[in-house]
Design a protein around this motif. Structure first.
Motif, mmCIF file in Angstrom:
data_model
loop_
_atom_site.group_PDB
_atom_site.id
_atom_site.type_symbol
_atom_site.label_atom_id
_atom_site.label_comp_id
_atom_site.label_asym_id
_atom_site.label_seq_id
_atom_site.Cartn_x
_atom_site.Cartn_y
_atom_site.Cartn_z
ATOM 1 N N ARG A 105 6.132 31.060 -36.899
ATOM 2 C CA ARG A 105 7.078 30.932 -35.787
ATOM 3 C C ARG A 105 8.512 30.770 -36.283
ATOM 4 N NH1 ARG A 105 2.942 27.304 -33.601
ATOM 5 N NH2 ARG A 105 1.911 28.341 -31.838
ATOM 6 N N GLY A 106 8.662 30.168 -37.443
ATOM 7 C CA GLY A 106 9.995 29.761 -37.887
ATOM 8 C C GLY A 106 10.725 30.737 -38.774
ATOM 9 N N ASN A 107 10.090 31.829 -39.175
ATOM 10 C CA ASN A 107 10.739 32.745 -40.104
ATOM 11 C C ASN A 107 10.631 34.172 -39.565
ATOM 12 O OD1 ASN A 107 11.569 34.365 -42.260
ATOM 13 N ND2 ASN A 107 10.657 33.034 -43.806
ATOM 14 N N PRO A 108 11.738 34.767 -39.142
ATOM 15 C CA PRO A 108 11.665 36.111 -38.557
ATOM 16 C C PRO A 108 11.280 37.196 -39.560
ATOM 17 C CG PRO A 108 13.948 35.428 -38.854
ATOM 18 C CD PRO A 108 13.107 34.223 -39.118
ATOM 19 N N ARG A 109 11.249 36.881 -40.840
ATOM 20 C CA ARG A 109 10.843 37.881 -41.832
ATOM 21 C C ARG A 109 9.343 37.811 -42.117
ATOM 22 N NH1 ARG A 109 14.571 40.992 -42.983
ATOM 23 N NH2 ARG A 109 13.514 41.926 -44.765
ATOM 24 N N ILE A 110 8.656 36.876 -41.509
ATOM 25 C CA ILE A 110 7.192 36.887 -41.522
ATOM 26 C C ILE A 110 6.757 37.745 -40.346
ATOM 27 C CG2 ILE A 110 5.100 35.518 -41.195
ATOM 28 C CD1 ILE A 110 6.494 33.253 -42.706
ATOM 29 N N ARG A 111 6.142 38.892 -40.657
ATOM 30 C CA ARG A 111 5.835 39.880 -39.629
ATOM 31 C C ARG A 111 4.345 40.093 -39.408
ATOM 32 N NH1 ARG A 111 10.349 43.338 -39.452
ATOM 33 N NH2 ARG A 111 12.197 42.035 -39.666
ATOM 34 N N ALA A 112 3.512 39.332 -40.134
ATOM 35 C CA ALA A 112 2.068 39.526 -39.972
ATOM 36 C C ALA A 112 1.343 38.219 -40.218
ATOM 37 C CB ALA A 112 1.551 40.601 -40.930
ATOM 38 N N ILE A 113 0.185 38.106 -39.595
ATOM 39 C CA ILE A 113 -0.753 37.022 -39.860
ATOM 40 C C ILE A 113 -1.849 37.621 -40.728
ATOM 41 C CG2 ILE A 113 -2.388 35.399 -38.849
ATOM 42 C CD1 ILE A 113 0.564 34.771 -38.265
ATOM 43 N N GLY A 114 -1.988 37.097 -41.929
ATOM 44 C CA GLY A 114 -2.991 37.661 -42.826
ATOM 45 C C GLY A 114 -2.817 37.179 -44.243
ATOM 46 N N GLU A 115 -3.801 37.301 -45.069
ATOM 47 C CA GLU A 115 -4.993 38.007 -44.699
ATOM 48 C C GLU A 115 -6.017 37.027 -44.164
ATOM 49 O OE1 GLU A 115 -7.410 39.006 -48.585
ATOM 50 O OE2 GLU A 115 -5.278 38.835 -49.105
ATOM 51 N N THR A 116 -6.639 37.409 -43.088
ATOM 52 C CA THR A 116 -7.668 36.618 -42.443
ATOM 53 C C THR A 116 -8.851 37.525 -42.148
ATOM 54 O OG1 THR A 116 -8.190 35.266 -40.496
ATOM 55 C CG2 THR A 116 -6.677 37.095 -40.167
ATOM 56 N N GLY A 117 -9.984 36.940 -41.882
ATOM 57 C CA GLY A 117 -11.161 37.759 -41.574
ATOM 58 C C GLY A 117 -12.426 37.064 -42.005
ATOM 59 N N LEU A 118 -13.360 37.844 -42.545
ATOM 60 C CA LEU A 118 -14.664 37.317 -42.932
ATOM 61 C C LEU A 118 -15.016 37.800 -44.333
ATOM 62 C CD1 LEU A 118 -16.600 37.998 -39.594
ATOM 63 C CD2 LEU A 118 -15.387 35.904 -40.278
ATOM 64 N N ASP A 119 -15.657 36.916 -45.096
ATOM 65 C CA ASP A 119 -16.062 37.234 -46.461
ATOM 66 C C ASP A 119 -17.482 36.725 -46.669
ATOM 67 O OD1 ASP A 119 -16.489 37.235 -49.279
ATOM 68 O OD2 ASP A 119 -14.327 37.264 -49.607
ATOM 69 N N HIS A 120 -18.451 37.626 -46.498
ATOM 70 C CA HIS A 120 -19.846 37.233 -46.649
ATOM 71 C C HIS A 120 -20.296 37.231 -48.103
ATOM 72 C CE1 HIS A 120 -21.304 38.018 -42.250
ATOM 73 N NE2 HIS A 120 -20.335 37.135 -42.335
ATOM 74 N N PHE A 121 -19.433 37.671 -49.004
ATOM 75 C CA PHE A 121 -19.800 37.720 -50.419
ATOM 76 C C PHE A 121 -19.968 36.320 -50.987
ATOM 77 C CE2 PHE A 121 -18.553 37.940 -54.961
ATOM 78 C CZ PHE A 121 -19.546 38.801 -55.408
ATOM 79 N N ARG A 122 -19.118 35.380 -50.537
ATOM 80 C CA ARG A 122 -19.151 34.038 -51.114
ATOM 81 C C ARG A 122 -19.645 32.962 -50.150
ATOM 82 N NH1 ARG A 122 -14.185 35.706 -53.858
ATOM 83 N NH2 ARG A 122 -14.633 35.863 -56.083
ATOM 84 N N ALA A 123 -19.718 33.246 -48.868
ATOM 85 C CA ALA A 123 -20.030 32.199 -47.896
ATOM 86 C C ALA A 123 -21.476 32.255 -47.438
ATOM 87 C CB ALA A 123 -19.107 32.314 -46.693
ATOM 88 N N GLY A 124 -22.105 31.077 -47.344
ATOM 89 C CA GLY A 124 -23.421 30.959 -46.749
ATOM 90 C C GLY A 124 -23.305 30.779 -45.244
ATOM 91 N N PRO A 125 -24.411 30.427 -44.569
ATOM 92 C CA PRO A 125 -24.394 30.334 -43.100
ATOM 93 C C PRO A 125 -23.338 29.381 -42.545
ATOM 94 C CG PRO A 125 -26.645 30.338 -43.915
ATOM 95 C CD PRO A 125 -25.764 30.219 -45.123
ATOM 96 N N GLN A 126 -23.196 28.197 -43.131
ATOM 97 C CA GLN A 126 -22.203 27.261 -42.613
ATOM 98 C C GLN A 126 -20.791 27.790 -42.826
ATOM 99 O OE1 GLN A 126 -22.889 23.040 -43.737
ATOM 100 N NE2 GLN A 126 -24.786 23.783 -44.671
ATOM 101 N N GLY A 127 -20.561 28.307 -44.008
ATOM 102 C CA GLY A 127 -19.249 28.844 -44.308
ATOM 103 C C GLY A 127 -18.892 30.017 -43.420
ATOM 104 N N ARG A 128 -19.860 30.867 -43.132
ATOM 105 C CA ARG A 128 -19.591 32.020 -42.280
ATOM 106 C C ARG A 128 -19.213 31.588 -40.872
ATOM 107 N NH1 ARG A 128 -24.324 36.320 -44.265
ATOM 108 N NH2 ARG A 128 -23.667 36.317 -46.464
ATOM 109 N N ALA A 129 -19.847 30.553 -40.382
ATOM 110 C CA ALA A 129 -19.492 30.051 -39.050
ATOM 111 C C ALA A 129 -18.053 29.536 -39.032
ATOM 112 C CB ALA A 129 -20.460 28.940 -38.643
ATOM 113 N N VAL A 130 -17.653 28.847 -40.095
ATOM 114 C CA VAL A 130 -16.276 28.369 -40.201
ATOM 115 C C VAL A 130 -15.309 29.543 -40.255
ATOM 116 C CG1 VAL A 130 -14.643 27.209 -41.748
ATOM 117 C CG2 VAL A 130 -16.855 26.164 -41.274
#
Length: 309
Positions: free
Chosen positions: A136-161
């Motif tokens: 919100r505070g920096n007009p040169r920040i133009r994207a939210i990322g990287e976000t998403g899902l990573d099933h390579f390292r996360a088990g069931p609890q981690g995936r839910a988070v």
């Protein structure tokens, strides 16, 4: 017969591109921290000048943990104040970082159990609040990322988070009218499910796209963008090149994800934005398009996604 020692240093500069392009996903804080034996340390100015000399004149710096996000915010402010407008930014809590902020400790799919130190003192809600404040505070920040899902390292609890955190990032990007950069590792269908259920931001980018041609077509039909990195140059990744053929050129972006995913023929050596021309030329060759035409399209699409630099 003795083998020639494998080279580990920075690769040579590629041939300059005929027109400027954007590296739409790089981690400069990690590039600067990359220790290359027997070579002098390179400064940020060194890396930016080297990139510009081969046609990579603008970059999106991605900070996806709290320290890197704060570093990104400071960097963008300082460079803009000095008159350098070559950098924009993205900030987020990476899906694997989200698991640590949630305090989840479970045996991962690879069989490794995290150490007792593998957690963060800041809880996930507070971490997301910090990211939101930076965005919100920096007009040169133009994207939210990287976000998403990573099933390579996360088990069931981690995936839910991770799903919880991903949905929060999607909502934040829509609230602020920012682009979304998605990390998708071994979780293609689950990522699509979240986007369909919650509604994707208008400008959604699959960072380092790793899906097949069918998924590529699905993304393009939704108006989403696919960013191709070094893996598209690897000989074994014919399926990834099929995905490239499956979408209009106007939906294609390129990135280094530096210092990771160094393109062929330098796989295994450190990556930096100046090596992006290898990926650009492979994309052009694969599509049988003129390199200058591809550069112009990549630059135009980058501005359509992130706005003017």
């Amino acid at each position: 017969m003795s083998r020639r020692p494998r080279e580990r240093g920075w690769p040579a500069d590629p041939e300059p591109l005929p027109a400027p392009v954007v590296d739409n996903h790089t981690h400069l804080e990690s590039v600067l921290g990359f220790d290359v034996p027997d070579e002098p340390a390179r400064t940020l100015d060194d890396h930016l000048a080297r990139a510009a000399s081969v046609g990579v004149t603008r970059l999106v710096q991605v900070g996806c943990d709290l320290d890197a996000a704060a570093w990104t915010d400071t960097l963008l402010r300082e460079r803009a104040a000095a008159g350098d407008t070559s950098l924009l930014g993205a900030v987020a809590v990476h899906p694997n970082e989200a698991v640590l902020h949630a305090g989840v400790r479970e045996v991962a799919p690879d069989g490794l159990e995290p150490s007792p130190e593998a957690r963060h003192d800041v809880d996930l809600a507070a971490a997301m609040s910090r990211i939101a404040d930076l965005a919100r505070g920096n007009p040169r920040i133009r994207a939210i990322g990287e976000t998403g899902l990573d099933h390579f390292r996360a088990g069931p609890q981690g995936r839910a988070v991770q799903v919880e955190a991903f949905r929060s990032h999607v909502a934040l990007a829509k609230e602020l009218g920012l682009a979304l950069q998605i990390h998708d590792r071994d979780a293609h269908q689950e990522v699509l499910d979240v986007l369909r259920r919650d509604g994707a931001p208008e400008r959604t980018v699959f960072h380092c796209f790793s899906g097949d041609a069918e998924m590529a077509r699905t993304c393009a039909e939704q108006g989403w963008f696919l960013s191709f990195a070094g893996p598209v140059t690897f000989g074994a990744n014919a399926g990834l090149r099929e995905a490239l053929h499956a979408v209009p050129l106007g939906h294609v972006l390129v990135e280094t994800d530096a210092p990771y995913l160094t393109p062929h023929p330098y796989r295994g050596r450190p990556n930096a934005p100046y090596l992006l021309p290898h990926t650009v030329r492979r994309v052009a060759d694969e599509l049988d398009r003129d390199v200058a035409e591809v550069c112009a399209s990549l630059a135009a699409t980058s501005e359509a996604v992130y706005g003017p630099w």
